[in-house]
Enzyme design. Sequence first.
Site, mmCIF file in Angstrom:
data_model
loop_
_atom_site.group_PDB
_atom_site.id
_atom_site.type_symbol
_atom_site.label_atom_id
_atom_site.label_comp_id
_atom_site.label_asym_id
_atom_site.label_seq_id
_atom_site.Cartn_x
_atom_site.Cartn_y
_atom_site.Cartn_z
ATOM 1 N N ARG A 1 0.789 -1.324 0.034
ATOM 2 C CA ARG A 1 -0.015 -0.096 -0.017
ATOM 3 C C ARG A 1 0.883 1.234 -0.075
ATOM 4 O O ARG A 1 1.974 1.262 0.773
ATOM 5 C CB ARG A 1 -0.927 -0.097 1.300
ATOM 6 C CG ARG A 1 -2.094 -0.965 1.188
ATOM 7 C CD ARG A 1 -2.991 -0.695 -0.015
ATOM 8 N NE ARG A 1 -4.463 -1.370 0.056
ATOM 9 C CZ ARG A 1 -4.437 -2.418 -0.658
ATOM 10 N NH1 ARG A 1 -3.489 -2.822 -1.389
ATOM 11 N NH2 ARG A 1 -5.579 -2.997 -0.781
ATOM 12 N N GLU B 1 -2.944 8.211 -4.282
ATOM 13 C CA GLU B 1 -3.192 7.595 -5.717
ATOM 14 C C GLU B 1 -4.783 7.687 -5.959
ATOM 15 O O GLU B 1 -5.716 7.757 -4.855
ATOM 16 C CB GLU B 1 -2.903 6.118 -5.819
ATOM 17 C CG GLU B 1 -3.355 5.074 -5.225
ATOM 18 C CD GLU B 1 -2.818 3.839 -5.204
ATOM 19 O OE1 GLU B 1 -3.800 2.897 -5.639
ATOM 20 O OE2 GLU B 1 -1.692 3.479 -5.159
ATOM 21 N N HIS C 1 -1.120 0.807 -9.553
ATOM 22 C CA HIS C 1 -1.704 0.055 -8.990
ATOM 23 C C HIS C 1 -2.352 -1.357 -9.659
ATOM 24 O O HIS C 1 -3.609 -1.390 -9.493
ATOM 25 C CB HIS C 1 -2.655 0.775 -8.027
ATOM 26 C CG HIS C 1 -3.201 -0.020 -6.729
ATOM 27 N ND1 HIS C 1 -3.506 0.504 -5.711
ATOM 28 C CD2 HIS C 1 -2.954 -1.505 -6.414
ATOM 29 C CE1 HIS C 1 -3.903 -0.563 -4.804
ATOM 30 N NE2 HIS C 1 -3.661 -1.572 -5.166
#
Length: 310
Positions: free
Chosen positions: A229, A258, A276
Site C-alpha cells: 500500500r 493515488e 496499482h
Amino acid sequence: MRPEIIVRIQFPSAALEMFAQHFTVHYSPSLEEFEKAIEEFPETRALVTNGSIGVTGDQLRRLKKLEMVLTQGVGYENVDMAAVKELGLVLTTGKGTNAFSVADHGMALLLAIARNIPSIDRRVRQGDWLKSRGPQPLAWKKRLGILGLGEIGLQIAQRAAGFDMQISYHNRSKRSDVSYAYKETPLELARDSDFVIVVMPGGPETRGLVGREFLDALGPKGHLINIGRGSIVDTDELIKALHEKRIAGAALDVVAGEPVVTQELIGAPNLIITPHMAGRSPESVSEAMNRVVNNLRAHFAGEPLVSQIA
C-alpha cells in the site's frame, strides 16, 4: 425477489453481467453515484468495494437493510470495521484470488529496476544502441528482503528462489513453516538486503513504516519495491533518498494519495511507477469475480463463506 446489491468500485462489464444473473445490481463506482445509490435503493442487502476505497461508518449506517460487505482484494483497511461490528455485518475478502498476479508483478518490477530496463529502452528508442549496452546489475544471488511474508510474500519467495536469491523477511512474528531468515525489525531487514519488497497491508499500524531511517538502512546500493500500500512509504523521504542517491532505485505499484501522483515523485531519478495494477490480470480478475459472486450466493442461501473476516 432477487437481492439488491451495490457495486461501489469499477468492475468489468463481464463481471457485472455475472452479478446480474443472480442479483439486482446498482453499479455506483464514483462517490457521487454511491451516495445517490444509498438514498435511492434502501433495500440494498450487500455492498461490493475494495480495501483502497472501502466504506465509511456513516455510509454503512444509512444502508438500513445491509447485511454484507465484500472486498474485491485481500485488503479492507478503509472499511470502517467498528461500524461493521456495531451493525453486525458480514465481511468477506478476496484473499488469495490475486496473490499469483501480485507476486509476478513484484518480481517484474524487481528485475526492471535492477537491470534499469525502462531507461535503457528509452535510450535505444532515441538511437543510443551502442551507448546503452553497459553492464547492469543482476538479481541473481542477491539478498531479497520481504516485508510481510503472507500469501503474496510466500509466492514472491518461491519465484525469487529461481534466481538463487538469499531470502529473509520481517513479520510481526516469526513463521514456523518456512526456513527463510527472520529479521526482528524492519531496519534489520533493510540493512541486510539488496532489494526489499513491501507486501504489508495498509492502515495505521504500517503508515510511514518505510521512512528516512529505513531508506538509510537500505543504503545506496539498495532497491525498494512497493506492491503493498502507498501509505506504508513516506513519499517525501523516498523522493529525497532518490535525488540524494541514498538508495539505488525504487519501483512502485502503489503510491500514497493515488491516483494523484505528484510531479516531485514522477521527476525522481531511478524510479519506476505502475498504476496499482499488480493484482490485475485476466486470471486474477476472473478469480476475484467468482469469489464475490460465490460468497454472495452462499450468504443469501445460508451456506459457509470463504475468507470471512467478520
